[in-house]
Design a protein around this motif. Sequence first.
Motif, PDB file in Angstrom:
ATOM      1  N   UNK A 123       6.769  40.196 -17.315  1.00 22.71           N
ATOM      2  CA  UNK A 123       7.911  40.893 -18.206  1.00 22.71           C
ATOM      3  C   UNK A 123       9.034  41.588 -17.523  1.00 22.71           C
ATOM      4  N   UNK A 124       8.255  42.856 -16.866  1.00 20.32           N
ATOM      5  CA  UNK A 124       9.101  43.665 -15.941  1.00 20.32           C
ATOM      6  C   UNK A 124      10.016  42.853 -15.048  1.00 20.32           C
ATOM      7  N   UNK A 125       9.413  42.250 -14.253  1.00 20.60           N
ATOM      8  CA  UNK A 125       9.939  41.363 -13.320  1.00 20.60           C
ATOM      9  C   UNK A 125      11.154  40.499 -13.828  1.00 20.60           C
ATOM     10  N   UNK A 126      11.078  39.921 -14.809  1.00 21.62           N
ATOM     11  CA  UNK A 126      11.820  38.830 -15.570  1.00 21.62           C
ATOM     12  C   UNK A 126      12.966  39.481 -16.403  1.00 21.62           C
ATOM     13  N   UNK A 127      12.880  40.732 -16.574  1.00 21.16           N
ATOM     14  CA  UNK A 127      13.960  41.693 -17.274  1.00 21.16           C
ATOM     15  C   UNK A 127      14.981  42.038 -16.469  1.00 21.16           C
ATOM     16  N   UNK A 128      14.802  42.113 -15.089  1.00 19.20           N
ATOM     17  CA  UNK A 128      15.783  42.649 -14.225  1.00 19.20           C
ATOM     18  C   UNK A 128      17.121  42.423 -14.205  1.00 19.20           C
ATOM     19  N   UNK A 129      17.449  41.418 -14.766  1.00 22.55           N
ATOM     20  CA  UNK A 129      18.805  40.870 -14.696  1.00 22.55           C
ATOM     21  C   UNK A 129      19.350  40.580 -13.468  1.00 22.55           C
ATOM     22  N   UNK A 130      20.460  41.678 -12.951  1.00 20.96           N
ATOM     23  CA  UNK A 130      21.116  41.578 -11.614  1.00 20.96           C
ATOM     24  C   UNK A 130      20.384  42.341 -10.474  1.00 20.96           C
ATOM     25  N   UNK A 131      19.520  43.253 -10.999  1.00 22.16           N
ATOM     26  CA  UNK A 131      18.670  44.223  -9.882  1.00 22.16           C
ATOM     27  C   UNK A 131      17.865  43.154  -9.301  1.00 22.16           C
ATOM     28  N   UNK A 132      17.512  43.675  -7.928  1.00 22.76           N
ATOM     29  CA  UNK A 132      16.467  43.016  -7.006  1.00 22.76           C
ATOM     30  C   UNK A 132      15.310  43.365  -7.859  1.00 22.76           C
TER      31      UNK A 132
END
Length: 151
Positions: A123-132
Amino acid sequence: MNNPFAGSDIMIPDDFREHFDSFVQKKEGKSAQPIHQPFGRNIDMWFFAICLAVKKGLTPTTHAGKSYKAAEGVVLNADPWRPTALTLLAIGETGDVSIVDRPGEMLRIASGYAMAGLPELLTLLNEREGDTALDYLSESIEGMLRTKKAA
């Protein structure tokens, strides 16, 4: 401390295989960079999921479906503090120091925490939008470290 997990395998549900392939540095080319794949090895992502579950106070879960061997327990020797951390986690979970004589049970406890933490991590990794992936994960961790464990 010796690695009591050296003869064991780290098993991960097949449902997570694609995610491990995406976030562990296995790919070649442009995307094979830590900013896109923040975990060097499968064991790093698995262990991070354990830490995340513990930090968030999640209840360990089990998985009965198809799994694959993501790593051999001997890989924990690369970071000698990890077997100690997993042993302490098992003692804390059971309240029984004699669990140190049952590496399989200790690994089952660790894997239960990993199974609880992996959905949170994804969930954290998929929430990142434009961030790496690395930037967003780093910022999320920093925020978690400033807050107390959830009750």
